[in-house]
Motif scaffolding. Structure first.
Motif, PDB file in Angstrom:
ATOM      1  N   PRO A 248       0.801  -1.217   0.000  1.00 27.33           N
ATOM      2  CA  PRO A 248       0.000   0.000   0.000  1.00 27.33           C
ATOM      3  C   PRO A 248       0.838   1.274   0.000  1.00 27.33           C
ATOM      4  O   PRO A 248       0.480   2.252  -0.664  1.00 27.33           O
ATOM      5  CB  PRO A 248      -0.816  -0.108   1.271  1.00 27.33           C
ATOM      6  CG  PRO A 248      -0.903  -1.557   1.534  1.00 27.33           C
ATOM      7  CD  PRO A 248       0.397  -2.118   1.088  1.00 27.33           C
ATOM      8  N   THR A 249       1.962   1.289   0.718  1.00 31.17           N
ATOM      9  CA  THR A 249       2.807   2.482   0.727  1.00 31.17           C
ATOM     10  C   THR A 249       3.262   2.809  -0.678  1.00 31.17           C
ATOM     11  O   THR A 249       3.182   3.953  -1.138  1.00 31.17           O
ATOM     12  CB  THR A 249       4.059   2.239   1.590  1.00 31.17           C
ATOM     13  OG1 THR A 249       3.658   1.622   2.795  1.00 31.17           O
ATOM     14  CG2 THR A 249       4.774   3.522   1.878  1.00 31.17           C
ATOM     15  N   PHE A 250       3.753   1.788  -1.342  1.00 33.85           N
ATOM     16  CA  PHE A 250       4.265   2.017  -2.696  1.00 33.85           C
ATOM     17  C   PHE A 250       3.122   2.310  -3.659  1.00 33.85           C
ATOM     18  O   PHE A 250       3.303   3.036  -4.632  1.00 33.85           O
ATOM     19  CB  PHE A 250       5.092   0.817  -3.137  1.00 33.85           C
ATOM     20  CG  PHE A 250       6.316   0.640  -2.286  1.00 33.85           C
ATOM     21  CD1 PHE A 250       7.184   1.693  -2.081  1.00 33.85           C
ATOM     22  CD2 PHE A 250       6.601  -0.562  -1.664  1.00 33.85           C
ATOM     23  CE1 PHE A 250       8.307   1.562  -1.291  1.00 33.85           C
ATOM     24  CE2 PHE A 250       7.730  -0.712  -0.873  1.00 33.85           C
ATOM     25  CZ  PHE A 250       8.583   0.347  -0.688  1.00 33.85           C
ATOM     26  N   MET A 251       1.967   1.737  -3.362  1.00 34.45           N
ATOM     27  CA  MET A 251       0.801   2.047  -4.178  1.00 34.45           C
ATOM     28  C   MET A 251       0.541   3.553  -4.184  1.00 34.45           C
ATOM     29  O   MET A 251       0.250   4.138  -5.229  1.00 34.45           O
ATOM     30  CB  MET A 251      -0.414   1.311  -3.635  1.00 34.45           C
ATOM     31  CG  MET A 251      -1.719   1.781  -4.226  1.00 34.45           C
ATOM     32  SD  MET A 251      -3.118   1.357  -3.197  1.00 34.45           S
ATOM     33  CE  MET A 251      -3.038   2.610  -1.929  1.00 34.45           C
ATOM     34  N   LEU A 252       0.678   4.163  -3.011  1.00 35.81           N
ATOM     35  CA  LEU A 252       0.448   5.610  -2.938  1.00 35.81           C
ATOM     36  C   LEU A 252       1.427   6.369  -3.814  1.00 35.81           C
ATOM     37  O   LEU A 252       1.062   7.337  -4.477  1.00 35.81           O
ATOM     38  CB  LEU A 252       0.568   6.087  -1.493  1.00 35.81           C
ATOM     39  CG  LEU A 252      -0.612   5.757  -0.579  1.00 35.81           C
ATOM     40  CD1 LEU A 252      -0.393   6.350   0.793  1.00 35.81           C
ATOM     41  CD2 LEU A 252      -1.905   6.290  -1.172  1.00 35.81           C
ATOM     42  N   LEU A 253       2.685   5.916  -3.818  1.00 41.29           N
ATOM     43  CA  LEU A 253       3.679   6.566  -4.667  1.00 41.29           C
ATOM     44  C   LEU A 253       3.274   6.458  -6.132  1.00 41.29           C
ATOM     45  O   LEU A 253       3.326   7.424  -6.887  1.00 41.29           O
ATOM     46  CB  LEU A 253       5.046   5.911  -4.461  1.00 41.29           C
ATOM     47  CG  LEU A 253       5.832   6.338  -3.237  1.00 41.29           C
ATOM     48  CD1 LEU A 253       7.131   5.568  -3.151  1.00 41.29           C
ATOM     49  CD2 LEU A 253       6.118   7.833  -3.318  1.00 41.29           C
ATOM     50  N   TYR A 254       2.881   5.259  -6.527  1.00 39.56           N
ATOM     51  CA  TYR A 254       2.461   5.054  -7.915  1.00 39.56           C
ATOM     52  C   TYR A 254       1.237   5.899  -8.252  1.00 39.56           C
ATOM     53  O   TYR A 254       1.130   6.443  -9.348  1.00 39.56           O
ATOM     54  CB  TYR A 254       2.155   3.579  -8.156  1.00 39.56           C
ATOM     55  CG  TYR A 254       3.356   2.793  -8.609  1.00 39.56           C
ATOM     56  CD1 TYR A 254       4.106   3.200  -9.699  1.00 39.56           C
ATOM     57  CD2 TYR A 254       3.734   1.630  -7.960  1.00 39.56           C
ATOM     58  CE1 TYR A 254       5.207   2.475 -10.118  1.00 39.56           C
ATOM     59  CE2 TYR A 254       4.832   0.896  -8.373  1.00 39.56           C
ATOM     60  CZ  TYR A 254       5.564   1.326  -9.457  1.00 39.56           C
ATOM     61  OH  TYR A 254       6.643   0.618  -9.870  1.00 39.56           O
ATOM     62  N   ALA A 256       0.402   8.757  -7.011  1.00 40.28           N
ATOM     63  CA  ALA A 256       0.844  10.138  -7.226  1.00 40.28           C
ATOM     64  C   ALA A 256       1.462  10.267  -8.612  1.00 40.28           C
ATOM     65  O   ALA A 256       1.200  11.228  -9.346  1.00 40.28           O
ATOM     66  CB  ALA A 256       1.849  10.529  -6.154  1.00 40.28           C
ATOM     67  N   GLY A 257       2.251   9.252  -8.983  1.00 37.11           N
ATOM     68  CA  GLY A 257       2.887   9.268 -10.288  1.00 37.11           C
ATOM     69  C   GLY A 257       1.867   9.214 -11.415  1.00 37.11           C
ATOM     70  O   GLY A 257       1.972   9.936 -12.409  1.00 37.11           O
ATOM     71  N   LEU A 258       0.864   8.373 -11.258  1.00 37.54           N
ATOM     72  CA  LEU A 258      -0.163   8.233 -12.293  1.00 37.54           C
ATOM     73  C   LEU A 258      -0.899   9.544 -12.509  1.00 37.54           C
ATOM     74  O   LEU A 258      -1.247   9.899 -13.630  1.00 37.54           O
ATOM     75  CB  LEU A 258      -1.170   7.152 -11.886  1.00 37.54           C
ATOM     76  CG  LEU A 258      -0.747   5.709 -12.142  1.00 37.54           C
ATOM     77  CD1 LEU A 258      -1.751   4.744 -11.555  1.00 37.54           C
ATOM     78  CD2 LEU A 258      -0.607   5.477 -13.639  1.00 37.54           C
ATOM     79  N   GLN A 259      -1.133  10.238 -11.380  1.00 34.96           N
ATOM     80  CA  GLN A 259      -1.867  11.484 -11.520  1.00 34.96           C
ATOM     81  C   GLN A 259      -1.033  12.580 -12.170  1.00 34.96           C
ATOM     82  O   GLN A 259      -1.576  13.568 -12.650  1.00 34.96           O
ATOM     83  CB  GLN A 259      -2.403  11.925 -10.161  1.00 34.96           C
ATOM     84  CG  GLN A 259      -3.711  11.198  -9.864  1.00 34.96           C
ATOM     85  CD  GLN A 259      -3.985  11.013  -8.401  1.00 34.96           C
ATOM     86  OE1 GLN A 259      -3.303  11.578  -7.558  1.00 34.96           O
ATOM     87  NE2 GLN A 259      -4.982  10.207  -8.092  1.00 34.96           N
ATOM     88  N   ASP A 260       0.303  12.372 -12.188  1.00 37.50           N
ATOM     89  CA  ASP A 260       1.168  13.371 -12.814  1.00 37.50           C
ATOM     90  C   ASP A 260       1.312  13.158 -14.318  1.00 37.50           C
ATOM     91  O   ASP A 260       1.869  13.996 -15.018  1.00 37.50           O
ATOM     92  CB  ASP A 260       2.575  13.323 -12.178  1.00 37.50           C
ATOM     93  CG  ASP A 260       2.567  14.006 -10.827  1.00 37.50           C
ATOM     94  OD1 ASP A 260       1.565  14.683 -10.538  1.00 37.50           O
ATOM     95  OD2 ASP A 260       3.536  13.848 -10.073  1.00 37.50           O
ATOM     96  N   ILE A 261       0.846  12.021 -14.818  1.00 35.98           N
ATOM     97  CA  ILE A 261       0.979  11.770 -16.262  1.00 35.98           C
ATOM     98  C   ILE A 261       0.044  12.722 -17.005  1.00 35.98           C
ATOM     99  O   ILE A 261      -1.151  12.765 -16.727  1.00 35.98           O
ATOM    100  CB  ILE A 261       0.617  10.310 -16.600  1.00 35.98           C
ATOM    101  CG1 ILE A 261       1.612   9.366 -15.912  1.00 35.98           C
ATOM    102  CG2 ILE A 261       0.655  10.093 -18.124  1.00 35.98           C
ATOM    103  CD1 ILE A 261       1.345   7.916 -16.176  1.00 35.98           C
ATOM    104  N   PRO A 262       0.597  13.493 -17.952  1.00 35.85           N
ATOM    105  CA  PRO A 262      -0.239  14.488 -18.653  1.00 35.85           C
ATOM    106  C   PRO A 262      -1.387  13.818 -19.393  1.00 35.85           C
ATOM    107  O   PRO A 262      -1.216  12.772 -20.016  1.00 35.85           O
ATOM    108  CB  PRO A 262       0.747  15.115 -19.652  1.00 35.85           C
ATOM    109  CG  PRO A 262       2.096  14.735 -19.195  1.00 35.85           C
ATOM    110  CD  PRO A 262       1.985  13.496 -18.409  1.00 35.85           C
ATOM    111  N   ARG A 263      -2.540  14.437 -19.319  1.00 37.57           N
ATOM    112  CA  ARG A 263      -3.756  13.932 -19.963  1.00 37.57           C
ATOM    113  C   ARG A 263      -3.562  13.756 -21.467  1.00 37.57           C
ATOM    114  O   ARG A 263      -4.065  12.810 -22.061  1.00 37.57           O
ATOM    115  CB  ARG A 263      -4.878  14.948 -19.757  1.00 37.57           C
ATOM    116  CG  ARG A 263      -5.836  14.581 -18.681  1.00 37.57           C
ATOM    117  CD  ARG A 263      -7.110  15.388 -18.856  1.00 37.57           C
ATOM    118  NE  ARG A 263      -8.212  14.517 -19.237  1.00 37.57           N
ATOM    119  CZ  ARG A 263      -8.891  13.825 -18.342  1.00 37.57           C
ATOM    120  NH1 ARG A 263      -8.591  13.899 -17.075  1.00 37.57           N
ATOM    121  NH2 ARG A 263      -9.889  13.056 -18.723  1.00 37.57           N
ATOM    122  N   GLU A 264      -2.805  14.712 -22.052  1.00 38.25           N
ATOM    123  CA  GLU A 264      -2.669  14.718 -23.513  1.00 38.25           C
ATOM    124  C   GLU A 264      -2.130  13.386 -24.028  1.00 38.25           C
ATOM    125  O   GLU A 264      -2.479  12.926 -25.105  1.00 38.25           O
ATOM    126  CB  GLU A 264      -1.717  15.843 -23.979  1.00 38.25           C
ATOM    127  CG  GLU A 264      -2.134  17.246 -23.581  1.00 38.25           C
ATOM    128  CD  GLU A 264      -1.633  17.617 -22.198  1.00 38.25           C
ATOM    129  OE1 GLU A 264      -0.412  17.726 -22.024  1.00 38.25           O
ATOM    130  OE2 GLU A 264      -2.481  17.788 -21.297  1.00 38.25           O
TER     131      GLU A 264
END
Lengths: 376, 413, 452
Positions: A248-254, A256-264
């Motif tokens: 779960p800890t690492f899931m949170l990191l991922y 955050a990363g997923l949400q940073d991927i540009p929509r475009e």
């Protein structure tokens, strides 16, 4: 004038003054400690006599020690299995949880629960869970008892799914084989059928003896086809709940990363008509590379230090089955009823430090050479 | 007003104590704290009146061995402290424990001969005595009368040998698949007593250990086969941590334990009808075996006032103190003179159990629970072999071969 | 029209599928906790088969526990057996055809839960002042090829004393089976012959939370007489608070300096910092342990403390500030624009002023995350306290306390009730913290994850 020079001297000193507390801990409790352990590793120190230089004897000794070999094997297996599994599991969880449905906050919190509690809390609960007459064995017994039903359930669900998809296909509607809406219906109907079947006695359950897996007090290894590479069952149990607590800890990191991927990026892919798998392979994975690097590094360092679970389990499992490098060092400093072997412990400690560097450097090389995945 | 006065008195006392000789005593925490403090109040302080010697008990709650090793190496150890035969080996060799021979020769109330020989041996290296045993324990068969009644079998008795004992246990185990005859912890600390009965000694004259010694193999196979036949069971397999827990759970008819089991039976199976008897004899040797667990008082070699410390040691091991401890049912005395004791003839199960444990020390092949400098590391391979065979993971020969290899590695270190 | 409807239906089933899967995962992650929590209420959490039917959660037992305590003259909620109180109790047995049912032998037991250490403190036992009166047959009826017989009796407190616990045992002849009683017994002993209750006048709360009460009541220090579990909680809070304080101050100071000032040796210090983050704690503890044992090169002797082992001083000094906290703060300060500082510098402000007046107030977000992370870290820390603090038990932090619980209850008798109860109490503060400050946990993780 004098005031000014004093002031200037004060300014010169300011960085050191502000750094002082940190420098104190860093130098005494890390720098000095590290140097001293290197020194100890070449001596025969036992707390009582003055340390005497013995050269490389301790290093030779630990490599002759069966416990050390076992500790090393356990640590490396633990590291490899747990790091891999928790990284994959965390990524999958994050992909799944990266959705906009109501109440997602609650679920994220719920999943994070095992990571918040201390290793002592979690380990104690798990020792209880893995008792020979414990909940896990009970669940396994139940699984054995209902195995026919479960197989039948999956079979019925598959048939129902095929029927629905086939029907839609016949009417020329675009559907995929795993259409979620149908899948949900298939599983639900199949479940109700099974429930009724078992209740009314149409589907017999198997009469089996309760599962009798000894999780802790055993020297058995698993899986047997791996031969000398297989790991002991108690270690496997520790791995299972370690993955459960750290993912779960690492899931949170991922996340955050997923949400940073540009929509475009997604949109462009959608325009090209890319399939899901391709989006994952060519957009998500490369974009998440810096996070993966971080997750793997933290995972490697963390797993190589594994100690708490082994110490808490203590005598409930044979030492050889669960001993890790960290625990090996500890038991040489505080051995049961013989003099402390500080020299050997230090040699093992230095070895552990070197091992950590080598492995982290190696993974840097492997993960870093594959394209330009971030600049870590 | 009264309180202020009290504080003043206490402060004065503290000041004078600092100038006098204060003997610090280090021992276990828990119940030992209550016992020691009461003992000091009742016997030690009155006897030291006017000598300028004061006594301070410092209980260590957990991991006493680790504490004392550190304290001795750092020079902060108390003047007198517990020495357990199990780990004393390496501590006594470290040069930080004072040999007591000279003091014993001078003493008028405490001499080597006053203490049971086999106990003193556990703290003697090359003729040097490093500790005065304060009490001891041995193993006995503790059994649940209800289970034997239910099965219609006679209780275990002092006449039993391994064969008759086995038959009785097998009859009880036949009652129900969930009931077993004997608790079989995979530990040398219990099994060793049987190995001793067969004639095994941990170290031969060269200091080596041979696990293929026929006596050892005999005991090993008897013990493990009992488990394989379902007559006995490892406590862990019935969710218990030790023999006492297994007995209290009523799933085993008997357990080999020491007098320490009494307190836990009182707590956990208050309604149990139990009895105690000596361990069975080996059918061929006709001997019993046993293990002695003993704790001694040792003296800090760097103590600033050793004579005062020895004076306190004399009092701690005096006859009247040991009699007092025995009568409270807390421990069994180490003094020879206390063997014929009215307490032992009392007609209650705890006194009788204590007596059985007392007799165990001098019947047959009895060895201390102590493995030289190797300590617990020596037992570990054997414990693992027992566990592996009892949980049906390997055969006895393979297990012993593996154990021998590991043991050799430990002894080479 | 139909197409719209289908689309909507599809979306709904889609959402349902997602929730179904989310719930399934919740069982995986929360299930063990929930199951363990329910079991922590049981008399025997290791019973087989494990079940979720907990006697302590049956309303009939709640009512019985309440009423029995009320009858006994105590408070229905908190229990007790007051002066001259009377408790009426019933038990029902089944006997096979041909066996004559016998009334149970009722004994108020002279026993104390929690071992000999606790027994030494008990002054009066209910057993010595309680009379069992009027054991009589209440009812008898045929049942399943035998007889069901119900007996009733009364326990009377003949003294002016108030007792917290009244342990009771009923014993019947062999093969007479116990069916039910006013209150479900805590355990059945002697092949079913003896039924045993820990406390028939417990009252509602002590009955339901018996294991929780045991954790607090049974763990006390014999030397000081203090209750240990409460102390352990306090110790953990104290240690966590101190560490949070020192970490916040020192980490932001060091982080600021490393991020924004130029000085001699900066590279070396930062290198050492990175290096220290890679080296496992088990490497340096060997020396650190000896450093504390000798009181930091004998310095502590100046304050009359010969060794820092077994002291909080040792724990605090060795953990003033961690490298990773400094790292987090450095990352934060580096990202602030340079202009902030420059104007103040031009005005002639000293480094200290700049730091305390301008930079520190800006650092609230990372400090918040750091607070949570540090608190959680100290609260859960196990290895280093295990090395430094060995005795007395009064000084243990909660994690070591839990280990003690496991050794006291688990090693000897697999008495898992108090262990699980203690586990949940100790997890509670962090869980609350987590629920309240959820976003800080997430931030903290991403802060520590933001390596440049």
């Amino acid at each position: 004038m004098r005031n000014l020079s004093l002031r200037r001297a004060g300014e010169k000193l300011a960085p050191y003054v502000l750094l002082a507390p940190f420098l104190f801990t860093l130098i005494i409790f890390f720098g000095y400690a590290f140097v001293r352990v290197v020194y100890f590793s070449f001596t025969n120190y036992d707390l009582f006599q003055q340390p005497q230089w013995v050269g490389l004897k301790n290093y030779v000794d630990i490599f002759r020690d069966m416990d050390f070999a076992r500790a090393m094997k356990n640590s490396l297996t633990f590291m490899a299995v747990v790091t891999t599994a928790q990284t994959l599991f965390a990524l999958l969880l994050a992909l799944f949880l990266n959705q906009k449905v109501r109440g997602m906050k609650f679920f994220r919190a719920a999943y994070y629960m095992p990571s918040v509690a201390s290793s002592v809390v979690v380990t104690l609960i798990f020792i209880w869970f893995f008792q020979r007459r414990g909940v896990l064995n009970f669940l396994i017994s139940k699984f054995n008892e209902y195995r026919n039903v479960i197989v039948l359930f999956l079979f019925a669900a598959a048939v129902l799914q095929l029927l629905q998809v086939g029907w839609e296909k016949m009417r020329k509607r675009p559907v995929t084989l795993m259409e979620p809406a149908f899948l949900f219906l298939s599983l639900l109907v199949s479940f109700m059928l099974m429930f009724a079947g078992v209740r009314l006695g149409f589907i017999p359950t198997r009469d089996v003896a309760p599962a009798d897996i000894i999780w802790f007090n055993t020297i058995k290894t698993w899986p047997s086809f791996l031969g000398p590479l297989s790991f002991s069952v108690p270690l496997g149990a520790i791995m299972m709940f370690n993955i459960w607590t750290t993912s779960p800890t690492f899931m949170l990191l991922y996340l955050a990363g997923l949400q940073d991927i540009p929509r475009e990026l997604y949109e462009a892919a959608a325009m090209d008509g890319a399939e899901r798998w391709h989006v994952f392979r060519y957009i998500i994975v490369p974009q998440l590379k810096p996070i993966t690097f971080l997750v793997v590094t933290m995972g490697l360092i963390g797993t190589l230090q594994m100690f708490d679970q082994v110490a808490i389990l203590g005598a409930q499992a044979p030492r050889q089955s669960i001993i890790t490098l960290a625990y090996y060092i500890y038991t040489n400093i505080f051995p049961s009823s013989s003099s402390p072997r500080v020299g050997m412990a230090s040699a093992a400690a230095i070895f552990l430090a070197l091992l950590t560097f080598v492995i982290v450097a190696a993974q840097r090389k492997v993960l870093g050479s594959e394209g330009d995945g971030g600049h870590v | 007003m009264k309180r202020i006065g009290l504080v003043l008195v206490m402060m004065l006392l503290a000041v004078s104590a600092a100038s006098a000789q204060q003997v610090r005593i280090g021992g276990h925490g828990g119940t030992d704290t209550v016992i020691l403090e009461e003992m000091i109040e009742l016997f030690i302080r009155p006897a030291l009146e006017g000598t300028g010697i004061t006594v301070q008990y410092e209980p260590i709650a957990d991991d006493f061995q680790r504490y004392i090793v550190n304290a001795l190496s750092a020079g902060t150890a108390p003047d007198l402290f517990y020495l357990d035969s199990f780990w004393a080996g390496s501590v006594m060799r470290s040069g930080t424990v004072e040999p007591l021979n000279a003091y014993l020769e001078k003493s008028t109330v405490l001499r080597g001969e006053d203490i049971v020989r086999s106990l003193l041996d556990a703290f003697t290296i090359d003729g040097q005595i490093y500790g005065i045993p304060k009490d001891f324990n041995t193993l006995a068969v503790f059994y649940n009368k209800d289970l034997f009644d239910y099965a219609g079998v006679e209780y275990p008795s002092n006449d039993d040998n391994w064969d008759t004992f086995y038959e009785k246990l097998a009859a009880v185990a036949a009652i129900d698949p969930d009931i077993y005859g004997l608790a079989l912890p995979p530990e040398y600390a219990r099994f060793g007593a049987l190995a001793h009965a067969a004639g095994f000694t941990p170290f031969d004259e060269n200091g080596a250990t041979d696990l293929f010694d026929p006596a050892f193999v005999d005991a090993f196979r008897w013990y493990t086969e009992m488990g394989l036949e379902g007559v006995g069971v490892m406590p862990a397999d019935i969710s218990q941590g030790w023999g006492g827990g297994a007995l209290a759970s009523e799933q085993v008819a008997a357990a080999l334990e020491g007098a320490w089991i009494l307190g836990s039976l009182r707590d956990e199976a208050p309604n149990m009808q139990y009895g105690a008897t000596l361990l069975p004899k080996h059918p061929q040797t006709g001997q019993r075996g046993n293990i002695i667990y003993t704790v001694a008082w040792g003296m800090n070699a760097n103590s600033p006032h050793k004579d005062a410390a020895f004076r306190v040691l004399e009092l701690l091991t005096s006859e009247e103190v040991q009699q007092w401890i025995l009568e409270r049912g807390l421990a069994i005395p180490s003094r020879v003179a206390l063997a014929d004791n009215p307490y032992f003839t009392q007609d209650n199960v705890e006194a009788q159990s204590n007596y059985t444990v007392f007799l165990g020390a001098s019947d047959g092949n009895v060895l201390p629970f102590s493995f030289g400098v190797y300590g617990g590391d020596w037992m570990q391979p054997i414990d693992q072999a027992l566990s592996a065979v009892l949980s049906k993971q390997v055969g006895w020969e393979e297990a012993l071969r593996e154990a021998q290899t590991r043991l050799d590695a430990v002894m080479q270190r | 029209m139909a197409g719209m409807y289908r689309l909507r239906a599809r979306r709904w089933t889609n959402v349902a599928a997602i929730y179904g899967f989310l719930l399934l995962l919740s069982i995986v992650f929360m299930g063990p906790f929930v199951f363990a929590f329910l079991s922590s209420l049981k008399d025997n959490p290791t019973e087989w088969p494990p079940s979720l039917l907990v006697n302590q959660l049956k309303p009939s037992n709640w009512a019985a526990a309440f009423n029995l305590a009320k009858q006994g003259g105590g408070n229905g909620f908190t229990g007790g057996f007051g002066p001259h109180g009377e408790i009426y109790f019933e038990a029902t047995y089944w006997t096979a055809q041909g066996q004559e049912p016998a009334p149970p032998e009722v004994v108020v037991a002279r026993r104390v839960q929690g071992g000999a250490a606790l027994a030494l403190r008990v002054e009066h036992y209910a057993a010595d002042y309680t009379e069992v009166r009027d054991v009589h047959q209440v009812d008898q009826e045929p049942h399943e090829g035998g007889l069901l017989t119900t007996y009733g009796f009364t326990l009377v407190n003949t003294s002016d004393l108030h007792f917290d616990t009244v342990p009771m045992d009923l014993t019947v002849p062999m093969r007479q089976q116990f069916v039910s009683g006013t209150l479900t017994p805590n355990r059945i002993e002697r092949l079913g012959r003896a039924q045993s209750w820990d406390n028939v006048s417990s009252g509602l709360f002590p009955y339901v939370l018996a294991n929780y009460a045991r954790v607090f009541r049974e763990n006390y220090s014999v030397s000081t007489g203090k209750k240990l579990f409460g102390l352990w909680i306090r110790n953990s809070f104290f240690l966590a608070a101190t560490r949070v304080l020192t970490t916040l101050i020192f980490a932001s100071m060091a982080g600021y300096v490393l991020a924004r000032l130029k000085f001699w040796g900066k590279g070396a210090i930062f290198g050492l910092l990175l290096f220290s983050m890679m080296v496992p704690q088990q490497v340096t503890f060997i020396s650190n342990y000896l450093v504390l044992r000798d009181g930091i090169f004998g310095l502590s002797r100046l304050f009359g403390v010969p060794t820092l082992l077994n002291t909080y001083g040792g724990l605090i000094i060795s953990g003033l500030v961690g490298a990773s906290s400094v790292f987090i703060m450095k990352q934060f300060f580096e990202r602030l624009p340079a202009s902030l500082e420059e104007s103040a510098r031009i005005d002639g402000a000293s480094t200290y002023t700049v730091f305390f007046r301008i930079m520190l107030p800006l650092a609230k977000p990372p400090l918040g995350a750091l607070t949570i992370l540090t608190f959680q870290g100290v609260w859960n820390e196990f290895f280093w306290p295990l090395v430094v603090i060995t005795s007395p038990q009064d000084k243990y932090p909660l994690t070591l306390g839990l280990l003690t619980l496991q050794r006291t209850y688990g090693a000897a008798s697999f008495d898992w009730g108090p262990i699980l109860a203690g586990t949940f109490i100790s997890a509670l503060p962090v869980l609350i913290l987590f629920v309240v400050f959820q976003q800080y946990f997430v931030e903290g993780i991403s802060f520590s994850g933001n390596k440049e």
